[in-house]
Design an enzyme around this catalytic site. Structure first.
Site, PDB file in Angstrom:
ATOM      1  N   ASN A   1      39.898  42.858  44.149  1.00 60.66           N
ATOM      2  CA  ASN A   1      39.401  41.633  43.523  1.00 60.66           C
ATOM      3  C   ASN A   1      40.485  40.571  43.681  1.00 60.66           C
ATOM      4  O   ASN A   1      41.504  40.625  42.997  1.00 60.66           O
ATOM      5  CB  ASN A   1      39.109  41.922  42.038  1.00 60.66           C
ATOM      6  CG  ASN A   1      38.747  40.668  41.270  1.00 60.66           C
ATOM      7  OD1 ASN A   1      38.486  39.619  41.852  1.00 60.66           O
ATOM      8  ND2 ASN A   1      38.733  40.785  39.948  1.00 60.66           N
TER       9      ASN A   1
ATOM     10  N   LYS B   1      40.370  37.477  42.973  1.00 63.47           N
ATOM     11  CA  LYS B   1      40.313  36.420  41.951  1.00 63.47           C
ATOM     12  C   LYS B   1      40.417  35.047  42.619  1.00 63.47           C
ATOM     13  O   LYS B   1      39.882  34.862  43.701  1.00 63.47           O
ATOM     14  CB  LYS B   1      41.399  36.654  40.892  1.00 63.47           C
ATOM     15  CG  LYS B   1      41.318  38.079  40.342  1.00 63.47           C
ATOM     16  CD  LYS B   1      42.128  38.312  39.102  1.00 63.47           C
ATOM     17  CE  LYS B   1      41.937  39.763  38.658  1.00 63.47           C
ATOM     18  NZ  LYS B   1      42.590  40.069  37.412  1.00 63.47           N
TER      19      LYS B   1
ATOM     20  N   HIS C   1      33.114  40.639  34.904  1.00 60.63           N
ATOM     21  CA  HIS C   1      34.565  40.836  34.811  1.00 60.63           C
ATOM     22  C   HIS C   1      35.065  40.254  33.482  1.00 60.63           C
ATOM     23  O   HIS C   1      34.552  39.241  33.015  1.00 60.63           O
ATOM     24  CB  HIS C   1      35.262  40.151  35.995  1.00 60.63           C
ATOM     25  CG  HIS C   1      36.703  40.507  36.077  1.00 60.63           C
ATOM     26  ND1 HIS C   1      37.662  39.893  35.295  1.00 60.63           N
ATOM     27  CD2 HIS C   1      37.356  41.449  36.801  1.00 60.63           C
ATOM     28  CE1 HIS C   1      38.834  40.436  35.554  1.00 60.63           C
ATOM     29  NE2 HIS C   1      38.679  41.385  36.462  1.00 60.63           N
TER      30      HIS C   1
ATOM     31  N   GLU D   1      37.502  38.492  32.737  1.00 52.74           N
ATOM     32  CA  GLU D   1      37.914  37.081  32.785  1.00 52.74           C
ATOM     33  C   GLU D   1      36.698  36.168  32.686  1.00 52.74           C
ATOM     34  O   GLU D   1      36.776  35.079  32.124  1.00 52.74           O
ATOM     35  CB  GLU D   1      38.725  36.815  34.065  1.00 52.74           C
ATOM     36  CG  GLU D   1      40.138  37.382  33.931  1.00 52.74           C
ATOM     37  CD  GLU D   1      40.771  37.844  35.232  1.00 52.74           C
ATOM     38  OE1 GLU D   1      40.303  37.439  36.305  1.00 52.74           O
ATOM     39  OE2 GLU D   1      41.736  38.632  35.151  1.00 52.74           O
TER      40      GLU D   1
ATOM     41  N   GLU E   1      37.500  48.604  32.943  1.00 54.09           N
ATOM     42  CA  GLU E   1      38.749  47.844  32.976  1.00 54.09           C
ATOM     43  C   GLU E   1      39.182  47.493  31.552  1.00 54.09           C
ATOM     44  O   GLU E   1      38.699  46.508  30.988  1.00 54.09           O
ATOM     45  CB  GLU E   1      38.551  46.551  33.769  1.00 54.09           C
ATOM     46  CG  GLU E   1      38.161  46.783  35.218  1.00 54.09           C
ATOM     47  CD  GLU E   1      38.592  45.618  36.094  1.00 54.09           C
ATOM     48  OE1 GLU E   1      39.334  45.861  37.057  1.00 54.09           O
ATOM     49  OE2 GLU E   1      38.210  44.476  35.811  1.00 54.09           O
TER      50      GLU E   1
ATOM     51  N   GLY F   1      46.349  42.834  34.707  1.00 60.19           N
ATOM     52  CA  GLY F   1      47.403  41.869  35.018  1.00 60.19           C
ATOM     53  C   GLY F   1      48.620  41.974  34.117  1.00 60.19           C
ATOM     54  O   GLY F   1      49.483  41.101  34.121  1.00 60.19           O
TER      55      GLY F   1
ATOM     56  N   SER G   1      45.960  46.985  36.453  1.00 58.54           N
ATOM     57  CA  SER G   1      47.308  47.294  36.951  1.00 58.54           C
ATOM     58  C   SER G   1      47.368  48.544  37.844  1.00 58.54           C
ATOM     59  O   SER G   1      48.319  49.330  37.751  1.00 58.54           O
ATOM     60  CB  SER G   1      48.298  47.398  35.789  1.00 58.54           C
ATOM     61  OG  SER G   1      48.342  46.167  35.084  1.00 58.54           O
TER      62      SER G   1
HETATM   63  P1  PGA Z   1      45.011  43.833  38.025  1.00 56.07           P
HETATM   64  O1  PGA Z   1      43.514  43.254  37.902  1.00 56.07           O
HETATM   65  O2  PGA Z   1      44.961  44.948  39.030  1.00 56.07           O
HETATM   66  O3  PGA Z   1      45.837  42.659  38.513  1.00 56.07           O
HETATM   67  O4  PGA Z   1      45.415  44.299  36.682  1.00 56.07           O
HETATM   68  C1  PGA Z   1      42.399  44.101  37.911  1.00 56.07           C
HETATM   69  C2  PGA Z   1      41.139  43.318  37.752  1.00 56.07           C
HETATM   70  O5  PGA Z   1      41.145  42.318  37.011  1.00 56.07           O
HETATM   71  O6  PGA Z   1      40.100  43.643  38.351  1.00 56.07           O
END
Ligand code: PGA
Length: 253
Positions: free
Chosen positions: A9, A11, A95, A97, A167, A173, A213
């Protein structure tokens, strides 16, 4: 044995030029393997250019979001039909976010999931609890609500290929990964709920990815767990070497 899925992803990162450069790097190190699927989810602007770049490779293309209508006066929105037309096979939905910053709800997630399936796209539906919810012991209740709401009215025949990404919001992140044991506990719970809602066969077929992560250093331990079928990778998918290593995970079991 379910086929593993590693999805990157990206983003809101990478211009078209940078996206093409990353995929051309990835193509050099990724070869066809029966036991895994590789997906990249760049921003909308890079989908069509990448659809040409991935031709003849093992890489598949996903969008990061969609709207549920086919077309219409919805300024700024992109439909599943348009994503399919641009070369996508998958679409990430719900997601955290989007839930956090763009008012995504279980109801809109569900509309998007159904519209995507109608257009022939495979949804990668994200669910996950926040830190406070985990600390209050509400993880399973939160996930159950998100799962039920997101998959409402999706018939059995549409569940084939459906992908769920667990997630935990506190792990995205932050560098804080759920331990393989914590993730497995939740994945097994999700599979159990799917079995209850559908059937054992359906539950055994749906891939459940872990996200939050994921890095080259932790992917092998995560993939050793029986209910972890792959990963949704954010930060570590932005560089060819780390994403390739994650795609080349070694399954211990
Ligand atoms: P990350 O993000 O691997 O940077 O923690 C995962 C995601 O948001 O899908």
């Amino acid at each position: 044995m379910r086929r593993a899925v590693i999805a990157g992803n990206w983003k809101m990162f990478k211009t078209v030029k940078e996206a093409v450069a990353l995929v051309s790097e990835l193509k050099k190190s990724l070869t066809e393997a029966d036991d895994r699927e590789i997906i990249v989810a760049p921003p909308f602007t890079s989908l069509f250019p990448l659809s040409k770049e991935i031709k003849g490779s093992v890489i598949k293309l996903s969008a990061q979001d969609c709207f549920w209508e086919k077309e219409g006066a919805y300024t700024g929105q992109v439909s599943p039909l348009m994503l399919k037309d641009a070369g996508c096979s998958h679409v990430i939905i719900g997601h955290s976010e989007r839930r956090q910053y763009f008012a995504e709800t279980d109801e809109t997630v569900n509309r998007k999931a159904r519209a995507s399936l109608d257009a022939g796209l495979i949804p990668i539906m994200c669910i996950g609890e926040m830190l406070e919810e985990r600390e209050e012991g509400e993880t399973f209740a939160v996930l159950e609500t998100q799962l039920q709401g997101g998959m409402q009215d999706i018939p059995v025949k549409e569940t084939e290929g459906f992908i769920i990404a667990y997630e935990p919001v506190w792990a995205i992140g932050t560098g804080k990964t759920a331990t393989p044991e914590q993730a497995e506990e939740v994945h097994a719970f999700i599979r159990g709920r799917l079995e209850k809602a559908y059937s054992r066969t359906v539950a055994q077929g749906i891939r459940i990815l872990y996200g939050g992560s994921v890095k080259p250093e932790n992917i092998d331990a995560l993939m050793a767990k029986p209910d972890i079928d792959g990963a949704l990778v954010g930060g570590a998918s932005l560089k060819a070497d780390s994403f390739s290593r994650i795609c080349q995970f070694i399954r211990a079991c």
